[in-house]
Each structure stands twice: as C-alpha cells, then as structure tokens.
Design an enzyme around this catalytic site. Sequence first.
Site, mmCIF file in Angstrom:
data_model
loop_
_atom_site.group_PDB
_atom_site.id
_atom_site.type_symbol
_atom_site.label_atom_id
_atom_site.label_comp_id
_atom_site.label_asym_id
_atom_site.label_seq_id
_atom_site.Cartn_x
_atom_site.Cartn_y
_atom_site.Cartn_z
ATOM 1 N N GLY A 54 38.679 36.458 48.705
ATOM 2 C CA GLY A 54 39.594 37.212 47.828
ATOM 3 C C GLY A 54 40.363 38.338 48.490
ATOM 4 O O GLY A 54 41.488 38.643 48.102
ATOM 5 N N ASP A 110 39.052 42.424 46.959
ATOM 6 C CA ASP A 110 40.146 42.278 46.001
ATOM 7 C C ASP A 110 39.871 43.045 44.720
ATOM 8 O O ASP A 110 40.741 43.714 44.186
ATOM 9 C CB ASP A 110 40.434 40.794 45.712
ATOM 10 C CG ASP A 110 39.179 39.997 45.353
ATOM 11 O OD1 ASP A 110 38.066 40.569 45.326
ATOM 12 O OD2 ASP A 110 39.304 38.785 45.108
ATOM 13 N N ASP A 113 34.163 44.253 40.151
ATOM 14 C CA ASP A 113 33.866 43.732 38.814
ATOM 15 C C ASP A 113 32.437 44.141 38.451
ATOM 16 O O ASP A 113 32.191 45.290 38.087
ATOM 17 C CB ASP A 113 34.078 42.213 38.833
ATOM 18 C CG ASP A 113 33.874 41.562 37.476
ATOM 19 O OD1 ASP A 113 33.867 42.270 36.462
ATOM 20 O OD2 ASP A 113 33.729 40.322 37.420
ATOM 21 N N LYS A 141 37.721 46.831 37.530
ATOM 22 C CA LYS A 141 37.511 46.631 36.092
ATOM 23 C C LYS A 141 36.736 47.820 35.529
ATOM 24 O O LYS A 141 36.150 48.593 36.289
ATOM 25 C CB LYS A 141 36.776 45.312 35.852
ATOM 26 C CG LYS A 141 37.682 44.090 36.083
ATOM 27 C CD LYS A 141 37.026 42.792 35.665
ATOM 28 C CE LYS A 141 37.907 41.606 36.080
ATOM 29 N NZ LYS A 141 37.251 40.310 35.832
ATOM 30 N N PHE A 163 40.100 38.277 33.072
ATOM 31 C CA PHE A 163 40.034 37.482 34.294
ATOM 32 C C PHE A 163 41.443 37.321 34.851
ATOM 33 O O PHE A 163 42.328 36.801 34.178
ATOM 34 C CB PHE A 163 39.394 36.124 34.030
ATOM 35 C CG PHE A 163 39.062 35.407 35.306
ATOM 36 C CD1 PHE A 163 37.899 35.713 36.000
ATOM 37 C CD2 PHE A 163 39.919 34.463 35.832
ATOM 38 C CE1 PHE A 163 37.600 35.076 37.200
ATOM 39 C CE2 PHE A 163 39.629 33.821 37.035
ATOM 40 C CZ PHE A 163 38.464 34.135 37.713
ATOM 41 N N VAL A 164 41.654 37.797 36.076
ATOM 42 C CA VAL A 164 42.999 37.784 36.662
ATOM 43 C C VAL A 164 43.040 36.920 37.922
ATOM 44 O O VAL A 164 42.010 36.678 38.554
ATOM 45 C CB VAL A 164 43.473 39.215 36.993
ATOM 46 C CG1 VAL A 164 43.692 40.020 35.726
ATOM 47 C CG2 VAL A 164 42.489 39.936 37.915
ATOM 48 N N ASP A 170 41.322 34.170 42.882
ATOM 49 C CA ASP A 170 41.409 32.759 42.514
ATOM 50 C C ASP A 170 40.752 32.464 41.181
ATOM 51 O O ASP A 170 39.930 33.229 40.679
ATOM 52 C CB ASP A 170 40.695 31.910 43.564
ATOM 53 C CG ASP A 170 39.178 32.073 43.490
ATOM 54 O OD1 ASP A 170 38.693 33.214 43.621
ATOM 55 O OD2 ASP A 170 38.472 31.059 43.274
ATOM 56 N N ARG A 176 45.589 31.781 44.541
ATOM 57 C CA ARG A 176 45.518 32.919 45.464
ATOM 58 C C ARG A 176 46.889 33.275 46.023
ATOM 59 O O ARG A 176 47.130 34.404 46.440
ATOM 60 C CB ARG A 176 44.590 32.594 46.642
ATOM 61 C CG ARG A 176 43.136 32.406 46.256
ATOM 62 C CD ARG A 176 42.272 32.400 47.503
ATOM 63 N NE ARG A 176 40.943 31.846 47.298
ATOM 64 C CZ ARG A 176 39.893 32.522 46.846
ATOM 65 N NH1 ARG A 176 40.028 33.781 46.513
ATOM 66 N NH2 ARG A 176 38.717 31.943 46.711
HETATM 67 P P1 IMP Z 1 31.476 41.337 41.488
HETATM 68 O O1 IMP Z 1 30.405 40.991 42.467
HETATM 69 O O2 IMP Z 1 31.148 40.897 40.096
HETATM 70 O O3 IMP Z 1 31.941 42.768 41.543
HETATM 71 O O4 IMP Z 1 32.695 40.405 41.784
HETATM 72 C C1 IMP Z 1 33.423 40.532 42.900
HETATM 73 C C2 IMP Z 1 34.043 39.224 43.277
HETATM 74 O O5 IMP Z 1 34.235 38.332 42.174
HETATM 75 C C3 IMP Z 1 35.392 39.542 43.837
HETATM 76 O O6 IMP Z 1 35.294 39.582 45.229
HETATM 77 C C4 IMP Z 1 36.255 38.429 43.328
HETATM 78 O O7 IMP Z 1 36.347 37.439 44.328
HETATM 79 C C5 IMP Z 1 35.549 37.869 42.126
HETATM 80 N N1 IMP Z 1 36.186 38.311 40.853
HETATM 81 C C6 IMP Z 1 35.778 39.281 40.007
HETATM 82 N N2 IMP Z 1 36.610 39.409 38.968
HETATM 83 C C7 IMP Z 1 37.573 38.481 39.132
HETATM 84 C C8 IMP Z 1 38.759 38.120 38.392
HETATM 85 O O8 IMP Z 1 39.106 38.681 37.338
HETATM 86 N N3 IMP Z 1 39.485 37.105 38.918
HETATM 87 C C9 IMP Z 1 39.174 36.447 40.066
HETATM 88 N N4 IMP Z 1 38.104 36.776 40.808
HETATM 89 C C10 IMP Z 1 37.313 37.779 40.341
HETATM 90 MG MG MG Z 2 36.735 34.862 44.135
#
Ligand code: IMP
Ligand code: MG
Length: 191
Positions: A54, A110, A113, A141, A163-164, A170, A176
């Site tokens: 990402g 990227d 979340d 987020k 979700f973006v 992606d 992407r």
């Molecule tokens: P986390 O571990 O939940 O913080 O998620 C981080 C990873 O999930 C990021 O590196 C992204 O690749 C993916 N991700 C989280 N939210 C989104 C979204 O809204 N769209 C696409 N990928 C996301």
């Molecule tokens: Mg991803």
Amino acid sequence: MVADVESILIDRAQIALRVHDLGRALAKDLQDELQREGDPDGHDRIIFVPILTGALVFTADLIRELSMKLSLRVVAVSSYPGTSVESKGAKLAGELPRDLAGKHVVIVDDILDSGQTLGLIDELVQTQKPASVRICVLLKKPPEVRKREVKAHYVGFDIPNEFVVGYGLDYDGFYRNLPYIGVLKQEAIGR
Ligand code: IMP
Ligand code: MG
C-alpha cells in the site's frame, strides 16, 4: 475501473500539495536530527521503511520531496486476505531489515486503520534500537477503529471510517493505480 468509484474523497491535486508539505516537514525534522548529531551531511543515517504494498505510491512521491541522503528498506505485511474489507490482524511476510540500529528510521504506510500493521512494524523496528523512529501515513481513520494504539507523527489526511482505494490502496489487489483516493460503489465490493 473508474466506473466502480462512487466518489472522490481526495483528488490528485490535494494529494500532491499535502505530500509536498509532509516531505518538507520530514526533511526539516531529519535535518535537525543530523544537526544535533553535529553531522549535517549524515552519511547513511536515514532509512525509510515503506510497508508493502500500500505504501508504494505514497513513498515514491514522498521521498522525492527530500533532497538529503537516505535509503529504503521495504517490509511486507499481510492483513486483508482477498476480498475482505476488514483487517484480520497483521503478519510479517518475509524479512525485517536488520541494519536499523542507531539509524533515523521513518516508517511509511498508506493508512492507519486498526493500528495492527504499524503497531507490529514499529515494535519490530524498535527492537533494533534505532536512534529515532517516525511514523508517516497518508491517511488516518478515526481513533474509534483502533485495536492497537499507534502514534503517527506525520498524517496527510484524517478520513472517516470508510473503505477507500487509490494512490496505492487496494481492494482485492486492484485500484492501486487510481491517482486519487476514492470510495468504491457497494456493487464493486464482493464481486
Ligand atoms: P491496520 O493494520 O488495520 O491499521 O491496516 C493497515 C493496512 O490495511 C494498510 O496498510 C492498508 O493496506 C490496509 N487498509 C486499511 N484500511 C484500508 C482501506 O480503507 N482501504 C484499503 N486498504 C486499507
Ligand atoms: Mg492493502
């Protein structure tokens, strides 16, 4: 592909401006670190660690805003298997770079979340005793979605819990290459 996008949340020009500002802020802070060390040209002091896949597009633009000497070490993490739009927890895929001790490390992703991905990489990087660690994300987020507390020092945009896709992000491996951050149509999800 563009027909799958419901709306554009952040357009190309907005991204470019913000990435420019983030790059300037990072350059200044890193330069200050080198200055404090008494070595303003700091050879091999700065390492950017982008989290694949990402962070690829964001990192490519971000590092070109810095004119100082730096190097890259990519790490890969898997969290969204296939068509899932919910993080299933972060797992390191492959190796972690081993030469971060004493360096100024900038972890780039990227989006922040649930925090599991950055939490994991931060934790692993810290075990090597770098001189400093900074976390830089394009998107963040709201705090309510966090499952793990992570402090992002540089944030491009705070976005709602949607979700973006685009600019590196992606859905099931696609989108992407969109030059903007967009929200997918409901019918494009789970197809
Ligand atoms: P986390 O571990 O939940 O913080 O998620 C981080 C990873 O999930 C990021 O590196 C992204 O690749 C993916 N991700 C989280 N939210 C989104 C979204 O809204 N769209 C696409 N990928 C996301
Ligand atoms: Mg991803």
